[in-house]
Design a protein around this motif. Structure first.
Motif, PDB file in Angstrom:
ATOM      1  N   MET A   1       6.393  61.668  57.689  1.00  0.00           N
ATOM      2  CA  MET A   1       6.968  60.451  57.919  1.00  0.00           C
ATOM      3  C   MET A   1       7.124  60.095  56.374  1.00  0.00           C
ATOM      4  SD  MET A   1       7.249  56.881  59.827  1.00  0.00           S
ATOM      5  CE  MET A   1       8.764  56.139  59.455  1.00  0.00           C
ATOM      6  N   PHE A   2       7.854  60.373  55.896  1.00  0.00           N
ATOM      7  CA  PHE A   2       8.128  59.483  53.865  1.00  0.00           C
ATOM      8  C   PHE A   2       7.769  57.964  53.982  1.00  0.00           C
ATOM      9  CE2 PHE A   2      12.393  62.313  53.318  1.00  0.00           C
ATOM     10  CZ  PHE A   2      11.755  62.594  52.445  1.00  0.00           C
ATOM     11  N   ASP A   3       7.289  57.507  52.811  1.00  0.00           N
ATOM     12  CA  ASP A   3       6.710  56.110  52.679  1.00  0.00           C
ATOM     13  C   ASP A   3       7.860  55.160  52.447  1.00  0.00           C
ATOM     14  OD1 ASP A   3       6.496  53.959  51.390  1.00  0.00           O
ATOM     15  OD2 ASP A   3       3.872  54.629  51.076  1.00  0.00           O
ATOM     16  N   THR A   4       7.946  54.225  53.505  1.00  0.00           N
ATOM     17  CA  THR A   4       9.263  53.099  53.929  1.00  0.00           C
ATOM     18  C   THR A   4       9.027  52.307  52.594  1.00  0.00           C
ATOM     19  OG1 THR A   4       7.284  52.296  55.467  1.00  0.00           O
ATOM     20  CG2 THR A   4       9.304  53.729  56.622  1.00  0.00           C
ATOM     21  N   GLY A   5       8.120  52.364  52.146  1.00  0.00           N
ATOM     22  CA  GLY A   5       7.877  51.262  51.178  1.00  0.00           C
ATOM     23  C   GLY A   5       8.468  51.453  50.173  1.00  0.00           C
ATOM     24  N   SER A   6       7.200  52.594  49.496  1.00  0.00           N
ATOM     25  CA  SER A   6       8.070  53.599  48.412  1.00  0.00           C
ATOM     26  C   SER A   6       9.868  53.528  48.239  1.00  0.00           C
ATOM     27  CB  SER A   6       7.437  54.510  48.328  1.00  0.00           C
ATOM     28  OG  SER A   6       6.128  54.277  47.249  1.00  0.00           O
ATOM     29  N   THR A   7      10.181  54.294  49.895  1.00  0.00           N
ATOM     30  CA  THR A   7      11.630  54.505  49.727  1.00  0.00           C
ATOM     31  C   THR A   7      12.373  53.289  49.642  1.00  0.00           C
ATOM     32  OG1 THR A   7      10.993  56.331  51.110  1.00  0.00           O
ATOM     33  CG2 THR A   7      13.712  54.744  51.820  1.00  0.00           C
ATOM     34  N   ALA A   8      11.957  52.678  50.284  1.00  0.00           N
ATOM     35  CA  ALA A   8      12.775  50.667  50.031  1.00  0.00           C
ATOM     36  C   ALA A   8      12.826  50.360  48.642  1.00  0.00           C
ATOM     37  CB  ALA A   8      12.704  49.985  50.685  1.00  0.00           C
ATOM     38  N   MET A  10      12.438  51.928  45.510  1.00  0.00           N
ATOM     39  CA  MET A  10      13.615  52.792  44.663  1.00  0.00           C
ATOM     40  C   MET A  10      14.744  52.318  45.211  1.00  0.00           C
ATOM     41  SD  MET A  10      11.503  54.483  43.108  1.00  0.00           S
ATOM     42  CE  MET A  10      13.226  55.490  42.267  1.00  0.00           C
ATOM     43  N   MET A  11      15.407  52.286  46.368  1.00  0.00           N
ATOM     44  CA  MET A  11      16.379  52.127  46.743  1.00  0.00           C
ATOM     45  C   MET A  11      17.158  51.192  45.689  1.00  0.00           C
ATOM     46  SD  MET A  11      16.920  53.314  50.209  1.00  0.00           S
ATOM     47  CE  MET A  11      18.824  53.099  50.828  1.00  0.00           C
ATOM     48  N   VAL A  12      15.924  49.515  46.157  1.00  0.00           N
ATOM     49  CA  VAL A  12      16.537  48.262  45.578  1.00  0.00           C
ATOM     50  C   VAL A  12      16.177  48.692  43.960  1.00  0.00           C
ATOM     51  CG1 VAL A  12      15.672  46.140  45.207  1.00  0.00           C
ATOM     52  CG2 VAL A  12      15.451  47.132  47.325  1.00  0.00           C
ATOM     53  N   CYS A  13      15.654  49.619  43.628  1.00  0.00           N
ATOM     54  CA  CYS A  13      15.772  49.754  41.739  1.00  0.00           C
ATOM     55  C   CYS A  13      16.439  49.880  41.409  1.00  0.00           C
ATOM     56  CB  CYS A  13      14.502  50.579  41.428  1.00  0.00           C
ATOM     57  SG  CYS A  13      12.958  49.724  41.688  1.00  0.00           S
ATOM     58  N   THR A  14      17.503  51.117  42.451  1.00  0.00           N
ATOM     59  CA  THR A  14      18.787  52.033  41.788  1.00  0.00           C
ATOM     60  C   THR A  14      20.192  51.066  41.899  1.00  0.00           C
ATOM     61  OG1 THR A  14      17.992  53.936  42.790  1.00  0.00           O
ATOM     62  CG2 THR A  14      20.230  54.221  43.098  1.00  0.00           C
ATOM     63  N   MET A  15      19.834  50.328  43.195  1.00  0.00           N
ATOM     64  CA  MET A  15      20.865  48.874  42.355  1.00  0.00           C
ATOM     65  C   MET A  15      20.909  48.097  42.005  1.00  0.00           C
ATOM     66  SD  MET A  15      22.388  50.057  45.434  1.00  0.00           S
ATOM     67  CE  MET A  15      21.922  51.337  45.261  1.00  0.00           C
ATOM     68  N   LEU A  16      19.715  47.375  41.035  1.00  0.00           N
ATOM     69  CA  LEU A  16      19.631  47.148  40.328  1.00  0.00           C
ATOM     70  C   LEU A  16      19.759  47.816  38.855  1.00  0.00           C
ATOM     71  CD1 LEU A  16      15.693  45.370  40.718  1.00  0.00           C
ATOM     72  CD2 LEU A  16      17.892  44.134  41.026  1.00  0.00           C
ATOM     73  N   VAL A  17      19.343  49.250  38.469  1.00  0.00           N
ATOM     74  CA  VAL A  17      20.109  49.527  37.726  1.00  0.00           C
ATOM     75  C   VAL A  17      21.810  49.583  37.383  1.00  0.00           C
ATOM     76  CG1 VAL A  17      20.343  52.034  36.430  1.00  0.00           C
ATOM     77  CG2 VAL A  17      17.648  50.963  37.134  1.00  0.00           C
ATOM     78  N   TYR A 101       9.569  59.501  49.555  1.00  0.00           N
ATOM     79  CA  TYR A 101      10.287  59.417  49.638  1.00  0.00           C
ATOM     80  C   TYR A 101      11.747  60.288  49.720  1.00  0.00           C
ATOM     81  CZ  TYR A 101      11.641  58.651  44.423  1.00  0.00           C
ATOM     82  OH  TYR A 101      11.653  58.685  43.366  1.00  0.00           O
ATOM     83  N   PRO A 102      12.927  59.634  50.267  1.00  0.00           N
ATOM     84  CA  PRO A 102      13.834  61.328  50.313  1.00  0.00           C
ATOM     85  C   PRO A 102      14.341  61.494  48.609  1.00  0.00           C
ATOM     86  CG  PRO A 102      14.637  59.754  51.999  1.00  0.00           C
ATOM     87  CD  PRO A 102      13.547  59.241  50.767  1.00  0.00           C
ATOM     88  N   SER A 103      14.672  62.458  48.292  1.00  0.00           N
ATOM     89  CA  SER A 103      14.812  62.829  46.736  1.00  0.00           C
ATOM     90  C   SER A 103      16.273  62.706  46.579  1.00  0.00           C
ATOM     91  CB  SER A 103      15.165  64.619  47.245  1.00  0.00           C
ATOM     92  OG  SER A 103      15.970  65.032  48.152  1.00  0.00           O
ATOM     93  N   ILE A 104      17.062  62.437  47.851  1.00  0.00           N
ATOM     94  CA  ILE A 104      19.525  62.273  47.671  1.00  0.00           C
ATOM     95  C   ILE A 104      19.060  60.947  46.677  1.00  0.00           C
ATOM     96  CG2 ILE A 104      19.540  60.897  49.760  1.00  0.00           C
ATOM     97  CD1 ILE A 104      21.460  62.222  49.669  1.00  0.00           C
ATOM     98  N   VAL A 105      17.792  60.356  46.990  1.00  0.00           N
ATOM     99  CA  VAL A 105      17.491  58.398  45.875  1.00  0.00           C
ATOM    100  C   VAL A 105      16.897  58.991  44.751  1.00  0.00           C
ATOM    101  CG1 VAL A 105      16.654  56.728  45.850  1.00  0.00           C
ATOM    102  CG2 VAL A 105      16.691  57.577  47.802  1.00  0.00           C
ATOM    103  N   ASP A 106      16.918  59.897  44.183  1.00  0.00           N
ATOM    104  CA  ASP A 106      16.542  60.416  42.919  1.00  0.00           C
ATOM    105  C   ASP A 106      17.924  60.308  41.951  1.00  0.00           C
ATOM    106  OD1 ASP A 106      13.991  59.544  42.421  1.00  0.00           O
ATOM    107  OD2 ASP A 106      13.110  61.844  42.424  1.00  0.00           O
ATOM    108  N   SER A 228      10.960  53.650  37.531  1.00  0.00           N
ATOM    109  CA  SER A 228      10.525  55.150  36.735  1.00  0.00           C
ATOM    110  C   SER A 228       9.098  55.455  37.285  1.00  0.00           C
ATOM    111  CB  SER A 228      10.509  55.017  35.870  1.00  0.00           C
ATOM    112  OG  SER A 228      12.094  54.899  35.160  1.00  0.00           O
ATOM    113  N   GLN A 229       8.355  54.684  37.471  1.00  0.00           N
ATOM    114  CA  GLN A 229       7.469  54.657  38.328  1.00  0.00           C
ATOM    115  C   GLN A 229       7.113  55.769  39.530  1.00  0.00           C
ATOM    116  OE1 GLN A 229       4.588  54.923  37.252  1.00  0.00           O
ATOM    117  NE2 GLN A 229       3.136  55.244  39.120  1.00  0.00           N
ATOM    118  N   PHE A 230       8.427  55.619  40.117  1.00  0.00           N
ATOM    119  CA  PHE A 230       9.037  56.090  41.484  1.00  0.00           C
ATOM    120  C   PHE A 230       7.766  56.108  42.744  1.00  0.00           C
ATOM    121  CE2 PHE A 230      10.016  58.334  37.850  1.00  0.00           C
ATOM    122  CZ  PHE A 230      11.462  58.907  38.205  1.00  0.00           C
ATOM    123  N   ALA A 231       7.041  54.772  42.970  1.00  0.00           N
ATOM    124  CA  ALA A 231       6.215  54.336  43.551  1.00  0.00           C
ATOM    125  C   ALA A 231       6.627  53.042  43.606  1.00  0.00           C
ATOM    126  CB  ALA A 231       5.387  54.782  43.811  1.00  0.00           C
ATOM    127  N   ALA A 232       6.106  52.007  45.052  1.00  0.00           N
ATOM    128  CA  ALA A 232       5.704  50.772  44.695  1.00  0.00           C
ATOM    129  C   ALA A 232       4.612  51.024  45.084  1.00  0.00           C
ATOM    130  CB  ALA A 232       6.628  50.445  46.191  1.00  0.00           C
TER     131      ALA A 232
END
Length: 424
Positions: A1-8, A10-17, A101-106, A228-232
């Motif tokens: 299972m993916f790390d839900t913390g890092s997944t969330a 990275m998704m928030v960081c993506t929206m910020l960018v 986290y899922p690669s699609i987020v990248d 850009s650290q790709f982890a929480a």
């Protein structure tokens, strides 16, 4: 299972960018003349459309596809993002080794980086470039310049700048800021100066817009650098802290310089200093201590101020909204300072800064990486600019009549302030 913390995270960081591109539209829109504000913002909005499509078609594949055997280019294996859904299903069935986290987020995260990079270019050519020519240029620039440069810096083992040369770029000093500012300068020189440049005094038409744009950029930059650290984790926290400290120091040093030079610190200056500090810390956000981040902002803001107020005038180029003076110059300074202040234990290459190791090898790698970036970007932008110029019958520039009338009405048939009758 993916790390839900890092997944969330990275998704928030993506929206910020993603928020940063509308932010730069407001920032540049406020700095523009009243009759060109809509055109300037429309160019930035067009970037969202062009990059969003081009990244799916070939941008991601050219940047991060392939088997890693090429040091300057990804591959053709992910054209159209073929296989993305199947990869997502495979990841759902079993998490790949080391993935958090899922690669699609990248794919989305890096698309957002490409968008803001192209948006920055607009600042150098505002008020005089043909809208269609700009769109065609970005269509070509994303796959042929931005994507290969991202591969050379960030694709890992075998990458020309990041691995072979060993230069560090935590979040885009080379890939985003030097590339966009330098490309803007090349286009500005191909197009020529604005009507009345050197004779007229251009002023921002809407200072609150500038403040709003700077605020959106500042907020988005926490996702830009932190993600850009790709982890929480703690390094992501350090990157965000350094982002705040450097931008704060940039505000102070810019206002201090203005106070000494003209006697009056300005809001536009404070916003510009904020951005200069953000640009400077970008290549080093996860590599340096907070006290060093303060030095990044304190040193870079005055250098960018000189580039915008003195160097531009001395050399005679018309970088309309100072994309080169802030982003390219600030990116170079930040990259060089990384070679001085990088904490060895945080370095991706295990080579530390000169201050810690007494060894100038990392600083040398930073210099070489910046030079390779500049040569590649100048050559690519110049060739593509000339190609687009030929397509548009030998001119990238709007007619003198349209330029005098204002591009909002001439190009888009609308005015940002239709009831306003004052100066333009």
């Amino acid at each position: 299972m993916f790390d839900t913390g890092s997944t969330a995270f990275m998704m928030v960081c993506t929206m910020l960018v993603l928020l940063m591109t509308p932010g730069v539209a407001f920032f540049y829109g406020g700095l523009s003349r009243r009759k060109n504000v809509g055109n300037t913002m429309a160019m930035v909005m067009a970037v969202i459309g062009v990059v969003g499509v081009m990244w799916v078609i070939c941008g991601w594949s050219f940047a991060y596809g392939g088997d890693g055997s090429l040091s300057f280019f990804g591959g053709f294996d992910q054209i159209g993002l073929t296989g993305t859904v199947q990869a997502l299903l495979d990841e759902t069935a079993g998490v790949p080794d080391g993935a958090t986290y899922p690669s699609i987020v990248d794919i989305i995260f890096q698309m957002a980086f490409a968008m803001i990079t192209c948006g920055i270019i607009v600042g150098a050519l505002a008020g005089r470039m043909k809208f269609g020519a700009f769109i065609l240029f970005i269509v070509l620039w994303v796959p042929l310049v931005y994507a290969p440069l991202a591969h050379m810096v960030w694709s890992g083992d075998g990458s020309l700048i990041g691995d072979v040369i060993g230069a560090l770029d935590f979040a885009g000093g080379d890939v985003v800021h030097i590339s966009s500012g330098t490309t803007g300068l090349v286009l500005a020189m191909l197009i020529g100066s604005r009507r009345g440049y050197g004779l007229m005094h251009y002023q921002p038409h809407n200072v609150p817009f500038v403040m709003l744009g700077a605020t959106l950029l500042w907020f988005g930059w926490f996702g830009f650098n932190g993600g850009s650290q790709f982890a929480a984790d703690g390094v992501a926290g350090l990157a965000i802290l350094n982002t705040i400290v450097a931008s704060a120091a940039g505000v102070l040093s810019w206002m201090a310089v203005e106070r000494v030079r003209s006697g009056k610190p300005t809001l536009v200056g404070a916003c510009t200093g904020l951005v200069a500090g953000l640009v400077a810390i970008t290549p080093a956000a996860g590599f340096v201590e907070p006290w060093a981040a303060a030095l990044f902002g304190l040193v870079t803001s005055p250098i960018c101020y000189i580039a915008m107020s003195r160097v531009k005038k001395a050399l005679g180029y018309d970088d309309a909204l100072d994309a080169f003076g802030c982003h390219s110059v600030g990116g170079v300074v930040g990259g060089l300072l990384t070679g001085l202040f990088c904490v060895p234990e945080l370095s991706w290459t295990e080579a530390g800064g000169l201050l810690y190791t007494g060894d100038a090898s990392l600083l040398g790698s930073q210099v070489l990486g910046i030079l390779v970036t500049l040569v590649f970007v100048v050559a690519g932008a110049l060739v593509l600019g000339l190609v687009v110029k030929a397509v548009f019958r030998g001119s990238l520039r709007v007619s003198s009549e349209d330029e005098a009338r204002g591009l909002d009405v001439a190009v888009h048939g609308e005015s940002a302030y239709p009831a306003y009758l004052g100066m333009d």
